[in-house]
Write a protein that holds these residues in place. Structure first.
Motif, PDB file in Angstrom:
ATOM      1  N   UNK A 133       0.821  -1.208   0.000  1.00  0.00           N
ATOM      2  CA  UNK A 133       0.000   0.000   0.000  1.00  0.00           C
ATOM      3  C   UNK A 133       0.856   1.260   0.000  1.00  0.00           C
ATOM      4  N   UNK A 134       2.123   1.098   0.332  1.00  0.00           N
ATOM      5  CA  UNK A 134       3.001   2.256   0.488  1.00  0.00           C
ATOM      6  C   UNK A 134       4.451   1.797   0.416  1.00  0.00           C
ATOM      7  N   UNK A 135       5.300   2.639  -0.139  1.00  0.00           N
ATOM      8  CA  UNK A 135       6.732   2.385  -0.156  1.00  0.00           C
ATOM      9  C   UNK A 135       7.468   3.549   0.481  1.00  0.00           C
ATOM     10  N   UNK A 136       8.551   3.261   1.183  1.00  0.00           N
ATOM     11  CA  UNK A 136       9.334   4.296   1.860  1.00  0.00           C
ATOM     12  C   UNK A 136      10.810   4.100   1.540  1.00  0.00           C
ATOM     13  N   UNK A 137      11.470   5.171   1.120  1.00  0.00           N
ATOM     14  CA  UNK A 137      12.916   5.157   0.934  1.00  0.00           C
ATOM     15  C   UNK A 137      13.534   6.145   1.912  1.00  0.00           C
ATOM     16  N   UNK A 138      14.462   5.646   2.730  1.00  0.00           N
ATOM     17  CA  UNK A 138      15.164   6.485   3.700  1.00  0.00           C
ATOM     18  C   UNK A 138      16.485   6.900   3.067  1.00  0.00           C
ATOM     19  N   UNK A 152      19.621  13.171   6.192  1.00  0.00           N
ATOM     20  CA  UNK A 152      18.827  12.019   5.786  1.00  0.00           C
ATOM     21  C   UNK A 152      17.470  12.505   5.314  1.00  0.00           C
ATOM     22  N   UNK A 153      16.673  11.602   4.769  1.00  0.00           N
ATOM     23  CA  UNK A 153      15.385  12.002   4.239  1.00  0.00           C
ATOM     24  C   UNK A 153      14.435  10.823   4.153  1.00  0.00           C
ATOM     25  N   UNK A 154      13.181  11.138   3.890  1.00  0.00           N
ATOM     26  CA  UNK A 154      12.140  10.125   3.760  1.00  0.00           C
ATOM     27  C   UNK A 154      11.354  10.420   2.488  1.00  0.00           C
ATOM     28  N   UNK A 155      11.387   9.468   1.550  1.00  0.00           N
ATOM     29  CA  UNK A 155      10.601   9.576   0.318  1.00  0.00           C
ATOM     30  C   UNK A 155       9.485   8.542   0.383  1.00  0.00           C
ATOM     31  N   UNK A 156       8.287   8.937  -0.013  1.00  0.00           N
ATOM     32  CA  UNK A 156       7.141   8.043   0.042  1.00  0.00           C
ATOM     33  C   UNK A 156       6.607   7.752  -1.358  1.00  0.00           C
ATOM     34  N   UNK A 157       6.237   6.492  -1.583  1.00  0.00           N
ATOM     35  CA  UNK A 157       5.653   6.064  -2.848  1.00  0.00           C
ATOM     36  C   UNK A 157       4.280   5.456  -2.581  1.00  0.00           C
TER      37      UNK A 157
END
Length: 444
Positions: A94-99, A109-114
């Motif tokens: 339902x969701x993807x996260x890239x740190x 650092x960062x958080x990208x959401x798909x």
């Protein structure tokens, strides 16, 4: 609603300083998890990261946030950003996260959401998550708390996906390739993919220690790659950034090939094979030489504002399958829902192998026009509304008409006016940029 957390590419900042703290990461997991709890199925999120020391902390906090609201978590460890997007769809998540903080130093650092479709979230979804960050989290009942699982074969899944984009009729046998992985997310997948396709691989930047990501290596600092290609007699060099969504190529002479040249090469190769869909999509920063080269072959160029998300939006709207940025974010929508440095590199290598010519002959598809960009800092006000500045800009546009172009824009993150011009006459380009900068400084 003014956005407090999300920028043009997710959430990013200095680690252990807001918003890049464990506490905020936990809240982001809860807010994003609640937003994507839709329907009565068992919900799942895929989490990947690059090789930053802080990735462990951010991953643990996000896992706690997601599981606390009832979402299962699949952790895939260090993986490229495009791999996380691909795995999100292939695992029906339902969701993807890239740190990751991409090409930034290790202490950021960062958080990208798909979303479930593998695309970066829309402004609407990001705004909804921001609103939830200001609310108390609705926690799951004890028997509905999510489970967390780490999978070990994600690496192989992505390598297989990347290799499948390379034409079956071709191999990389006999090609010596230097690959610089920036001590980042692709350190254990990019060299393997190239080797499995037959290349003689010389790996660089494949010893991450938590603090050396992007440190004098990778696509933003390709000097080591250039030197290694020449010293080793390699045929070509590839450099990825920390999360491997960006690539820079180096020919056998050690000369850098940017994203504009790669887009031209790939688009023309696709056109020859009747695979090109629509126009090429690039940003306002792409060189006018790219536009002219494509135009000469009957290919249009659509320009967007700076940012790969805007390129992708235009590609989706127009049905195009080649786009990107001069910096090396190359989006090939037949294969990826975001920029993918390794996949783009494989398309470049395919065109190179197919030609049978040296990289220096194949990778330079056009002669770039002289291009100059300068930034002018201002202390307040709106210098672009000043009559003197407007007059100078209008005069420059008249001088460049038919011979080049002018781009003036205000930075969205700093008190800067960015002045860029390009054209056939380098002296003219330099003069109009200097004149406008001087006018802006006087107005500021």
């Amino acid at each position: 609603m003014k956005r407090k957390f999300f920028g043009t590419d997710g959430i990013r900042g200095l680690t252990n300083t807001e918003p890049m703290t464990a506490q905020t990461a936990l809240r982001i997991g809860q807010a994003a998890g609640r937003h994507f709890l839709r329907g009565d199925h068992r919900h799942r999120v895929v989490i990947g990261k690059d090789t930053r020391l802080s990735g462990y902390m951010m991953e643990s906090a996000l896992v706690a946030g997601f599981t606390s609201v009832g979402m299962d978590v699949v952790m895939v460890g260090p993986m490229p950003t495009p791999a996380v997007a691909m795995l999100t769809t292939s695992m029906r998540a339902d969701l993807g996260v890239m740190i990751s903080a991409s090409h930034n130093p290790f202490d950021d650092n960062g958080i990208k959401l798909f979303g479930p479709d593998g695309y970066k979230l829309s402004d609407k979804d990001e705004a909804a998550i921001e609103r939830r960050l200001g609310e108390d989290a609705k926690l799951a009942k004890p028997d509905l708390i999510g489970r967390a699982k780490r999978i070990d074969d994600a690496r192989g899944r992505y390598v297989h996906h990347a290799k499948a984009t390379f034409p079956e009729r071709l191999r990389l046998d006999g090609l010596k390739v230097v690959i610089d992985c920036a001590n980042g997310a692709a350190y254990h997948v990019a060299p393997d993919a190239l080797w499995e396709l037959g290349a003689d691989v010389i790996p660089l930047g494949v010893g991450p220690d938590g603090t050396n990501i992007n440190d004098d290596c990778g696509s933003t600092k390709p000097l080591l790659l250039q030197e290694t290609v020449v010293a080793s007699g390699a045929d070509v060099g590839l450099a990825l950034d920390g999360d491997a969504d960006r690539i820079v190529v180096v020919d056998e002479k050690g000369q850098i090939v940017d994203g504009d040249q790669m887009m031209a090469l790939i688009a023309l190769d696709y056109q020859k094979r009747e695979r090109l869909k629509g126009s090429v999509v690039a940003t306002v920063m792409s060189n006018l030489g790219l536009e002219r080269r494509l135009e000469a072959s009957g290919i249009g160029l659509l320009r967007t504002q700076v940012g790969d998300r805007y390129v992708l939006e235009a590609m989706r709207e127009q049905g195009c399958n080649v786009g990107g940025e001069q910096s090396g974010h190359i989006i090939l929508s037949d294969y990826s829902t975001t920029g993918d440095g390794l996949v783009a590199g494989l398309q470049v290598l395919a065109a190179l192998v197919d030609s049978g010519k040296p990289a220096s002959e194949v990778l330079r598809q056009f002669e770039p026009l002289p291009q100059l960009l300068k930034n002018v800092r201002f202390s307040g006000g709106e210098p672009l509304e000043n009559d003197g500045v407007k007059q100078r800009i209008a005069a420059a546009e008249r001088e460049l008409e038919g011979k080049g172009r002018l781009l003036i824009r205000k930075s969205g993150t700093e008190p800067l006016i960015r002045v860029m011009a390009e054209g056939d006459d380098e002296a003219l380009v330099e003069r109009v940029v200097d004149d406008i900068c001087a006018a802006v400084q006087s107005a500021a």
